[in-house]
Design a protein around this motif. Sequence first.
Motif, PDB file in Angstrom:
ATOM      1  N   THR A 148      -7.826  -4.127   9.788  1.00 21.89           N
ATOM      2  CA  THR A 148      -7.858  -3.208  10.916  1.00 21.89           C
ATOM      3  C   THR A 148      -7.701  -1.746  10.487  1.00 21.89           C
ATOM      4  O   THR A 148      -7.634  -0.855  11.304  1.00 21.89           O
ATOM      5  CB  THR A 148      -6.764  -3.574  11.936  1.00 21.89           C
ATOM      6  N   ARG A 149      -7.591  -1.510   9.175  1.00 23.11           N
ATOM      7  CA  ARG A 149      -7.524  -0.137   8.677  1.00 23.11           C
ATOM      8  C   ARG A 149      -8.032  -0.141   7.233  1.00 23.11           C
ATOM      9  O   ARG A 149      -8.141  -1.210   6.636  1.00 23.11           O
ATOM     10  CB  ARG A 149      -6.084   0.384   8.725  1.00 23.11           C
ATOM     11  N   PRO A 150      -8.326   1.053   6.682  1.00 20.33           N
ATOM     12  CA  PRO A 150      -8.709   1.082   5.269  1.00 20.33           C
ATOM     13  C   PRO A 150      -7.539   0.572   4.419  1.00 20.33           C
ATOM     14  O   PRO A 150      -6.395   0.928   4.675  1.00 20.33           O
ATOM     15  CB  PRO A 150      -8.966   2.561   4.981  1.00 20.33           C
ATOM     16  N   GLY A 193       4.513  -4.185  12.091  1.00 20.54           N
ATOM     17  CA  GLY A 193       5.105  -2.860  11.850  1.00 20.54           C
ATOM     18  C   GLY A 193       4.263  -2.119  10.827  1.00 20.54           C
ATOM     19  O   GLY A 193       3.497  -1.225  11.143  1.00 20.54           O
ATOM     20  N   LYS A 194       4.417  -2.547   9.558  1.00 22.62           N
ATOM     21  CA  LYS A 194       3.585  -2.017   8.486  1.00 22.62           C
ATOM     22  C   LYS A 194       3.493  -3.120   7.437  1.00 22.62           C
ATOM     23  O   LYS A 194       4.517  -3.671   7.038  1.00 22.62           O
ATOM     24  CB  LYS A 194       4.270  -0.778   7.877  1.00 22.62           C
ATOM     25  N   ALA A 195       2.264  -3.451   7.051  1.00 17.21           N
ATOM     26  CA  ALA A 195       2.102  -4.458   6.001  1.00 17.21           C
ATOM     27  C   ALA A 195       2.412  -3.805   4.655  1.00 17.21           C
ATOM     28  O   ALA A 195       1.763  -2.836   4.280  1.00 17.21           O
ATOM     29  CB  ALA A 195       0.686  -5.010   6.005  1.00 17.21           C
ATOM     30  N   LEU A 196       3.399  -4.329   3.947  1.00 18.59           N
ATOM     31  CA  LEU A 196       3.729  -3.761   2.635  1.00 18.59           C
ATOM     32  C   LEU A 196       2.710  -4.203   1.596  1.00 18.59           C
ATOM     33  O   LEU A 196       2.505  -3.545   0.596  1.00 18.59           O
ATOM     34  CB  LEU A 196       5.138  -4.181   2.219  1.00 18.59           C
ATOM     35  N   HIS A 197       2.107  -5.360   1.824  1.00 23.63           N
ATOM     36  CA  HIS A 197       0.970  -5.809   1.019  1.00 23.63           C
ATOM     37  C   HIS A 197       0.034  -6.479   2.015  1.00 23.63           C
ATOM     38  O   HIS A 197       0.363  -7.532   2.569  1.00 23.63           O
ATOM     39  CB  HIS A 197       1.418  -6.774  -0.075  1.00 23.63           C
ATOM     40  N   ASN A 233       1.960  -0.309  13.549  1.00 23.25           N
ATOM     41  CA  ASN A 233       2.343   0.966  14.164  1.00 23.25           C
ATOM     42  C   ASN A 233       3.386   1.708  13.328  1.00 23.25           C
ATOM     43  O   ASN A 233       3.828   2.784  13.718  1.00 23.25           O
ATOM     44  CB  ASN A 233       2.906   0.725  15.571  1.00 23.25           C
ATOM     45  N   GLY A 234       3.793   1.111  12.216  1.00 22.33           N
ATOM     46  CA  GLY A 234       4.792   1.768  11.357  1.00 22.33           C
ATOM     47  C   GLY A 234       6.131   1.969  12.041  1.00 22.33           C
ATOM     48  O   GLY A 234       6.868   2.899  11.722  1.00 22.33           O
ATOM     49  N   ASP A 235       6.473   1.092  12.990  1.00 21.85           N
ATOM     50  CA  ASP A 235       7.666   1.328  13.807  1.00 21.85           C
ATOM     51  C   ASP A 235       8.757   0.277  13.616  1.00 21.85           C
ATOM     52  O   ASP A 235       9.666   0.171  14.420  1.00 21.85           O
ATOM     53  CB  ASP A 235       7.263   1.391  15.291  1.00 21.85           C
ATOM     54  N   GLY A 236       8.666  -0.509  12.549  1.00 17.76           N
ATOM     55  CA  GLY A 236       9.690  -1.544  12.339  1.00 17.76           C
ATOM     56  C   GLY A 236      10.901  -1.012  11.601  1.00 17.76           C
ATOM     57  O   GLY A 236      10.850   0.074  11.019  1.00 17.76           O
ATOM     58  N   PRO A 237      12.005  -1.768  11.598  1.00 24.10           N
ATOM     59  CA  PRO A 237      13.229  -1.327  10.920  1.00 24.10           C
ATOM     60  C   PRO A 237      13.222  -1.577   9.412  1.00 24.10           C
ATOM     61  O   PRO A 237      14.148  -1.174   8.722  1.00 24.10           O
ATOM     62  CB  PRO A 237      14.314  -2.164  11.597  1.00 24.10           C
ATOM     63  N   GLY A 238      12.194  -2.216   8.905  1.00 17.77           N
ATOM     64  CA  GLY A 238      12.124  -2.506   7.471  1.00 17.77           C
ATOM     65  C   GLY A 238      11.600  -1.313   6.699  1.00 17.77           C
ATOM     66  O   GLY A 238      11.283  -0.264   7.273  1.00 17.77           O
TER      67      GLY A 238
END
Lengths: 791, 288
Positions: free
Chosen positions: A14-16, A675-679, A737-742
């Motif tokens: 869903t993103r580059p 939130g944000k996929a780290l990988h 969305n980059g909005d998680g607590p991790g």
Amino acid sequence: MVITDRPRRKAAPTRPVEAWEYGPRIDLLEKVTGQAHYLDDIPDLPGTVYAWPIKSPYSHARVVSIDSSRAEALPGVLGVLHRDTLDGLDPGVRVGEYRGHTREHGETADQHFVTTDKARFDGDFLGIVVAEDLRTAQHAAELVDIDWEILPTVFSFAEAMAPGAPLIHEDLGTNLAHEDSFEWGDVEAGLAAADRIIDGAYYTGNVFHHPMEPSGGCLVNFTDEGVDLWFATNKPFSPADQIAEIFGIDPDRVRVRVPPLGGAFGSKKITPAIMGAMAMSRRIGRPVRLFATAEQSFRVTARHAALYRARAGVTNDGKLTALDVRLEVDTGAYFTGARLVTRNMCISSWGAYAIPNFRVRAQTAYTNKVPAASFRGTGKSQTTFGVEALMDRIARELNISPLQLRLQNVPLRGRYIADSWKVQGVEYPADTPPMDADLDRMLLMAAESIGWDGNAGGEGPMEIGARRVARGRGIALSLRHGAQGAGRAYAMATMYGDGTVKISHAAPDLGGGTYNMISTVAARSLGIPQEMVRVGEPDTGHDLHFEGSSAQRTTVQMGNAVLKACESLKRELADGASQIHGGDAQEWTVADGAVSRGSERYPYAGIVQAFAAAPSFEGVVSLKGLGAYSYAPSPDRAFGGLDHWAPGAAAAEVEVDLDTGETRLLQLAVVADVGKALHYGAARTQAEGGAVMGIGLSLFEDLVYEEEQLLNADPFQYRLPLMRDIPEAFDAMLIENGDGPGPFGSKGMSQTSLPATIPAVANAIYDAIGVQVTSVPFTPEKVLSAVRQQG
Amino acid sequence: MLKPFRLLRPGTVAEAGEELERHDDAAAIYAGGAELLLLMRQGLLQPEYLIDIKHIPELHGIRRENGGISIGAAVTHWDLERDGEIRKHYPLLAEAESHVGNIRVRNQGTLGGNLCFADPHADPATPLLVLDAEVELGSTRGSRVMPLDDFLLGMYETALEPGEILARVRVEPLPPGWGVAYQRIERFFRPTLNAAVAARSGGNVVNEVRMAVGCVGPRAVRLPDLEGRIRGLTVEDAVEAIRGARELLEEVLMPVDDLLGSAAYKLDITVVALERALRTSMMGGMGD
């Protein structure tokens, strides 16, 4: 020949996506080339001998006598441990997952180190044989003569709770193990205010976790110094207290090391047989190896069976006014995870919907089945099936589209689910955060992916070749409370003179990519290439506590601990720079692999080397930083601590053979808010893996008990999903969305797709044939019987 | 875990028969090991001797013979599935073979082993019954030939005498104008049920038909009574006759309730599989 007009498809990210977020994880090359050392690959220690457990072949039987003399006489046998040969050890010490269990629940009610009075399930642990070689141990176990008195069995909640039922734990006087309740608002008033009351009952059976690597093996060495234990677990610290209790030693003298795991899903825990192997190592003074087999794994643990019965109050235009749920939970032979799992079912049985008045009352009973405990998305696969199947019944009764009904009832971002609630009758202010995800968007993404407008009404009957089929589509939401679990996570970052960094920690990699997550977080925090980061293996000897890789908490909790350890290491580097090159530590900036001040710039390695090179610092070769993370401690108000919501959505299209009941998936789409996929690759395969597991649980997997036995405890008769069961049109989509607590805005996400997949398949079958199949799994026979009800 | 055993490697069928006579119940024939090793691992079978027949030349090869074909007992499923002659002239067998176990099992497992093991939940026996297959048995006493129908006695039971080995399987091709179909319904890896049908159509009429069903009862069976009822009927009437034959099927197949499903469900899907296989074969060929 499979005919499908649904084209092969895999959603584009869903993103580059950068190469490093999609390329092979750091652990994969070793794994696919056979170089990774799993438990069974760890070489024998000098003098290692082999163990084979003695297990009950009956589900309920009194042990009249045990005679191990023939076994002990066999050449090569080094000893047999059972209730009569315990070397003074207390057989009643509890083993396994028992948080929340107290002895008031009954002396016999939890799983013991060794069964003394009777076997309560097929596989109950009676003892263990140790011999110079495995074959002799196995043979000797067959020579142990046990005189049994067979007792009547109970294999369901209903049988267990029926008047006069055989008691599994006589000292309790009942088979009722546990009760729990949770409510907010006023359910009776909410039902009274409804235009319609719609009810349903949905049953989820027992399954085994079935990781690729069997569960329950170990290598153990018990010496005067203490216990060295290697075993495949997600929780290295938790067995230490039980080991200490059984053997009367200081928990600090128990050292647990964990190799990479071939999957866990909640099944990799300390077992009575591992304790037995340990006791034999203590007795004979040699290391003992216990190999786990597939057949024995089925008898280690299982998923709780549960009946979800509910009444929903709705207005004619499809607003939920109340939901009243009763849960009948079957925990198997021992208490094990009863409290945790029952609670998780209670707090998830409202699904993912804004319901002004909600109540759940749960009862959990003992049965003569393999004791159940944690299972991927603990408690939620059962309740999510119930509530989401009920939602589709409501949609059909009200003639509203299943998608529309959900869209108009999901809590929107920012909404709280309640102001206050009662747990077991005691009122507390609600302690959950506001909804921090867009459930409506997730539903729409899932529906769109399978090309569905969300309206009910399947296709068919139609003829495809010689078959008569119908097709249908279904959708479901799951909502997990994120990062559950007690304890504080610790990690340590050590920088060496060559510029490499080692992260020490106690978060086992169950196969999902934990080590890769750790190295990603460290590399990004320190601004160095990922190749410069080494990830250690969990070792309780380091004293870096972590409750364990479970409850999808590892990224948030361990990830943050690693982030903080790296920040602490950066401060240490600044301190070092100031000591070596002068100035105040605050003047030094630590970033992108270097410590700098104005035009001065020293690589990290240079700081470490400068210490090592100084004559007065002889021997200093590394700098360290320690990091810790947990959410704030809170009283038990229901969720036991919660820092984010972790939702999942699934949409499925199925084709049902109307004459055989066989059901095949044509399309499956799952959506996870990560939130944000780290990988990116690892996160997506977690979503895919959960969905595939969901396919197995929907259509195939089921443990069958009959008379005195578990009938299908082997991979030939326990059907797992195969490659051919995965639909060609299969999308796993991530919302970021980059909005998680991790770290970097990440969230827990590994358990979101499994619970949503099961009801999505159920609802698609409902859409195809017009009748609900109300028990999991949806076998051809059950589906055909439903087709015939429709007539 | 396997118990220790001694491996014997005779060079001919007669020698293998000799070993079998010498060791009797203490020995087991070993070719692919697909079924045998499973039982040995589970401790259900603990032979002292394994008689390895993999290297006996008489047990190999797929040969044209008197207008038919002769298949060595040690030929693997994978070889049968891929063989051009089999695919062209015996598509029913090729199709059934392609469903056995998985690629690893098919690469090891042999046709002879499958038939001798006589597990009721197997693929090959059902189509072979439709093809009127014969088996050749060898021993120190020479050889004898019998119909496969007489060879299969029941669950894990065959007509093999002590010291006797299945050497070859012989099949004649169907005359021109016949269509065939294989239907398989499964829940686990082995079939829950399979049905094989061969039929010669005359327009819409079933002029000739052969039918067999496997996996439901103790052994795969031909259904001569049902074939008789159907012969000469139109397809639609034939389908009605199959649907009306539940009692007959129950009597012949002897279904039981087990992990694969209830006896009633098995009868339900037997009817469906036969109906579908008949329709497909009447349309001239294999298919879904």
